[in-house]
Write a protein that holds these residues in place. Sequence first.
Motif, mmCIF file in Angstrom:
data_model
loop_
_atom_site.group_PDB
_atom_site.id
_atom_site.type_symbol
_atom_site.label_atom_id
_atom_site.label_comp_id
_atom_site.label_asym_id
_atom_site.label_seq_id
_atom_site.Cartn_x
_atom_site.Cartn_y
_atom_site.Cartn_z
ATOM 1 N N TYR A 1 33.045 54.260 21.526
ATOM 2 C CA TYR A 1 34.129 55.199 21.212
ATOM 3 C C TYR A 1 35.490 54.560 21.499
ATOM 4 O O TYR A 1 36.425 54.670 20.715
ATOM 5 C CB TYR A 1 33.980 56.481 22.045
ATOM 6 C CG TYR A 1 32.847 57.386 21.625
ATOM 7 C CD1 TYR A 1 32.092 57.121 20.500
ATOM 8 C CD2 TYR A 1 32.546 58.520 22.369
ATOM 9 C CE1 TYR A 1 31.054 57.962 20.130
ATOM 10 C CE2 TYR A 1 31.512 59.370 22.005
ATOM 11 C CZ TYR A 1 30.765 59.086 20.885
ATOM 12 O OH TYR A 1 29.744 59.918 20.517
ATOM 13 N N GLY A 2 35.579 53.917 22.652
ATOM 14 C CA GLY A 2 36.852 53.300 23.051
ATOM 15 C C GLY A 2 37.271 52.219 22.070
ATOM 16 O O GLY A 2 38.442 52.114 21.700
ATOM 17 N N ALA B 1 37.990 60.242 14.969
ATOM 18 C CA ALA B 1 36.966 61.153 15.494
ATOM 19 C C ALA B 1 35.706 61.129 14.634
ATOM 20 O O ALA B 1 34.588 61.155 15.150
ATOM 21 C CB ALA B 1 37.519 62.569 15.588
ATOM 22 N N GLY C 1 41.095 68.791 22.223
ATOM 23 C CA GLY C 1 39.646 68.662 21.983
ATOM 24 C C GLY C 1 38.801 69.509 22.920
ATOM 25 O O GLY C 1 37.727 69.082 23.362
ATOM 26 N N PRO D 1 25.793 58.393 20.209
ATOM 27 C CA PRO D 1 26.621 58.757 21.359
ATOM 28 C C PRO D 1 26.197 57.983 22.610
ATOM 29 O O PRO D 1 25.031 57.594 22.730
ATOM 30 C CB PRO D 1 26.354 60.260 21.515
ATOM 31 C CG PRO D 1 25.075 60.515 20.840
ATOM 32 C CD PRO D 1 24.966 59.512 19.746
ATOM 33 N N PRO D 2 27.130 57.758 23.525
ATOM 34 C CA PRO D 2 26.755 57.066 24.765
ATOM 35 C C PRO D 2 25.808 57.944 25.590
ATOM 36 O O PRO D 2 26.146 59.084 25.909
ATOM 37 C CB PRO D 2 28.099 56.874 25.478
ATOM 38 C CG PRO D 2 29.016 57.874 24.868
ATOM 39 C CD PRO D 2 28.537 58.151 23.498
ATOM 40 N N LEU D 3 24.621 57.435 25.883
ATOM 41 C CA LEU D 3 23.617 58.230 26.599
ATOM 42 C C LEU D 3 23.200 57.500 27.869
ATOM 43 O O LEU D 3 22.979 56.278 27.846
ATOM 44 C CB LEU D 3 22.384 58.467 25.724
ATOM 45 C CG LEU D 3 22.600 59.243 24.423
ATOM 46 C CD1 LEU D 3 21.326 59.276 23.599
ATOM 47 C CD2 LEU D 3 23.071 60.669 24.721
ATOM 48 N N LYS D 4 23.083 58.269 28.938
ATOM 49 C CA LYS D 4 22.639 57.689 30.194
ATOM 50 C C LYS D 4 21.198 57.188 30.035
ATOM 51 O O LYS D 4 20.828 56.149 30.571
ATOM 52 C CB LYS D 4 22.704 58.744 31.296
ATOM 53 C CG LYS D 4 22.789 58.135 32.668
ATOM 54 C CD LYS D 4 23.163 59.132 33.696
ATOM 55 C CE LYS D 4 23.505 58.362 34.970
ATOM 56 N NZ LYS D 4 24.012 59.212 35.996
ATOM 57 N N THR E 1 38.832 53.683 18.793
ATOM 58 C CA THR E 1 40.240 54.078 18.938
ATOM 59 C C THR E 1 41.130 52.835 18.934
ATOM 60 O O THR E 1 42.148 52.775 18.243
ATOM 61 C CB THR E 1 40.448 54.862 20.257
ATOM 62 O OG1 THR E 1 39.370 55.770 20.435
ATOM 63 C CG2 THR E 1 41.765 55.582 20.274
ATOM 64 N N ASP F 1 47.793 59.894 23.159
ATOM 65 C CA ASP F 1 47.366 59.506 24.501
ATOM 66 C C ASP F 1 47.361 58.007 24.719
ATOM 67 O O ASP F 1 47.073 57.541 25.820
ATOM 68 C CB ASP F 1 45.968 60.091 24.776
ATOM 69 C CG ASP F 1 46.012 61.611 24.837
ATOM 70 O OD1 ASP F 1 47.099 62.165 25.077
ATOM 71 O OD2 ASP F 1 44.953 62.245 24.624
ATOM 72 N N LYS F 2 47.638 57.249 23.684
ATOM 73 C CA LYS F 2 47.644 55.781 23.822
ATOM 74 C C LYS F 2 49.027 55.204 23.612
ATOM 75 O O LYS F 2 49.185 53.986 23.549
ATOM 76 C CB LYS F 2 46.703 55.163 22.765
ATOM 77 C CG LYS F 2 45.247 55.469 22.968
ATOM 78 C CD LYS F 2 44.618 54.451 23.870
ATOM 79 C CE LYS F 2 43.144 54.728 24.051
ATOM 80 N NZ LYS F 2 42.583 54.031 25.190
ATOM 81 N N ALA G 1 46.159 63.214 18.150
ATOM 82 C CA ALA G 1 46.068 63.464 19.594
ATOM 83 C C ALA G 1 45.570 62.217 20.323
ATOM 84 O O ALA G 1 46.067 61.870 21.400
ATOM 85 C CB ALA G 1 45.147 64.653 19.854
ATOM 86 N N ALA G 2 44.598 61.520 19.713
ATOM 87 C CA ALA G 2 44.092 60.287 20.339
ATOM 88 C C ALA G 2 45.186 59.239 20.414
ATOM 89 O O ALA G 2 45.298 58.492 21.399
ATOM 90 C CB ALA G 2 42.903 59.758 19.541
ATOM 91 N N LYS H 1 33.593 58.081 15.117
ATOM 92 C CA LYS H 1 32.840 58.210 16.371
ATOM 93 C C LYS H 1 31.579 59.054 16.166
ATOM 94 O O LYS H 1 30.561 58.821 16.798
ATOM 95 C CB LYS H 1 33.724 58.838 17.453
ATOM 96 C CG LYS H 1 34.805 57.892 17.968
ATOM 97 C CD LYS H 1 35.722 58.577 18.973
ATOM 98 C CE LYS H 1 36.841 57.637 19.391
ATOM 99 N NZ LYS H 1 37.851 58.303 20.209
ATOM 100 N N GLU H 2 31.682 60.019 15.261
ATOM 101 C CA GLU H 2 30.506 60.855 14.986
ATOM 102 C C GLU H 2 29.359 60.044 14.387
ATOM 103 O O GLU H 2 28.201 60.419 14.508
ATOM 104 C CB GLU H 2 30.873 61.984 14.013
ATOM 105 C CG GLU H 2 31.587 63.143 14.672
ATOM 106 C CD GLU H 2 31.816 64.263 13.682
ATOM 107 O OE1 GLU H 2 30.839 64.916 13.310
ATOM 108 O OE2 GLU H 2 32.983 64.472 13.279
#
Lengths: 441, 176
Positions: free
Chosen positions: A6-7, A424, A195, A432-435, A10, A176-177, A172-173, A427-428
């Motif tokens: 994701y990072g 966004a 969000g 997704p980042p999963l533990k 952006t 913030d940068k 919005a993203a 990213k979809e």
Amino acid sequence: MKGLTYGAVTRDIMRPLFKPSVAYLGLLGLSVALLAWGGYCWYVQLQWGLGVGGFQPPVFWGVYITTFVFWIGIGHAGTLISAILFLFRSRWRTGVYRAAEAMTIFAVMTAALFPAIHVGRAWNAYWLFPYPNQRELWQNFKSPLMWDVFAVSTYFSVSTIFFYVGLIPDIAAMRDKTTGLVHKMYRHLSLGWRGTDRQWRHYMAAYGFFAAFATPLVLSVHSVVSWDFAMAQTMGWHSTLFPPYFVAGAIFSGCAMVITLLLPMSKIFGWEDYIGTWHFESLAKMCLLTGGILTYSYAIEHYIGWYSDNPYEWGIFAFRATGAYNWVFWTMVTCNCIIPLVWWKKSWRTNWTILFVVSVFINIGMWFERYNIIASSLAHQFDPAAWVYYTPSWVELGILVGSFGWFFTWFLLFVKVMPSVAIAEVKELLRPPLKADEEAA
Amino acid sequence: MSAEGTTVKAVFAHLDSLVDGIAAVKRARLPDFVVTAPLPRHEIEELIYEGRPSPVRWFTLTGAIFGGTAGFSLASLTHLNWPMIIPAGKPLVSVPAFMVITFEATVFWGCLATLIGLIVMCRLPSFGLQEEVTDARFSDDCFGIIINGLAGAAVEEWKNKLLAAGAIEVTVSGSK
């Protein structure tokens, strides 16, 4: 897109913003110069009247209406890609839809200039819209020209709303940068978007409705444009074939323009991970489908002309292919029907140079298609005494060139201040980042 | 969206951890919490709203009905106001001819009302949101749960619960 986070998305999409290269400034300079030339030509026309054009009775629809229809057609792909392909959950749309939507907005802004340019007295353009007036005189809502005013303004308004709503989370993203004045600008444009669960819930519902509204609109707007012609008792125009024929042509030219614009952009900005061969190949396939419909339409209108046994109807189609305008007709056929056939070969439709060159030919061919429809039919009507040969004047051609300057100036400014790939939504597409994944690794 | 009591903010780098955190919050029936994400995820919406549709649809329907009626009325009433008889025996109020205007107005007002619905329901512009929600990471690569109105032992309890769910950072801020 494997391995992207994701990072990184952006970061990558924001990287080219606000740092104009020499090549970029050169292109912007060229666009502004073309725009200035177009502006000068329009000034000449306003000063001296429509007599500076190449019009001669009965041909009063020439380059301006041709260019109007051309830009409206270009404007088709953006909303098609963003709305229809969104409803179909087509994954390849994600990389290209933002830039395609921007293209739509700027193309419709360009097209909207032409009715005003075409009527000559541009300062009276507001007469096109219904407004209360002393004489209680209203527009004729039974006229396709009036339908067109409503269709184009609705298309522009809805596309703009759809475009801006789609941009909000990405702005919005970026807010913030960034810092300073740029941050301030994004802060206001993002409307304070954060969000939150509440925001995303209503956002996704609204986005679905926008897509649902935009879908029939995409199909309707060029159908309505086609009725400008098809409702008239003019040979070569008066046909029920026109709406699907025009819609297919619009999607064909719009997708080609997306390739023309995005291919260099992806290369220059280093966005091959986001807008790559997969996207361009999908666009080429769309062109193959719509180009096939278009070729069929060209063939069938000639066939109907011949089969009708109507000498006037057959006369115009024979004239188009063999008469004074045959060079226009054959340019159209070559660019729209023959050259795109190379894309049937996979290795050619995945070759970026071939993709770009063919897309440029399609753009040229589609302008000539509209010129072929408009000029030849008006120059060769029922009465042979009224047959003329219309040639555009330097003023008309200057305004045509200026329209490209106007369009590219907007587009080039856009790609430097707004994310041309939807952050966004990309990213979809990622896992997704999963533990659980991290633990498994 | 100011909150009484203590606020706990948890930052998550993983979606499954966030989902565990939301599930814990839902189980405890906490009344005041916000979840933030850089992208829409159906897991989040389904857990929090349990499939209840957004009321934006009522704005859309109202706008579309109004638009359709307004479009047809505009065309009909203006033609009746200036009765311009067009040759070929067309009636003054011609339903097929007015369908285009009706359709365009339906779409235009439907979209405009949807936009208004979006703005109203999302409470945009939302420049005054609580500070915890405005973490820049939430628009980039992290998810967040912000629980408001906690007091006493509940603060520590939720701090531990969210860390146990997989939060990479949990901060506590005082009453607002």
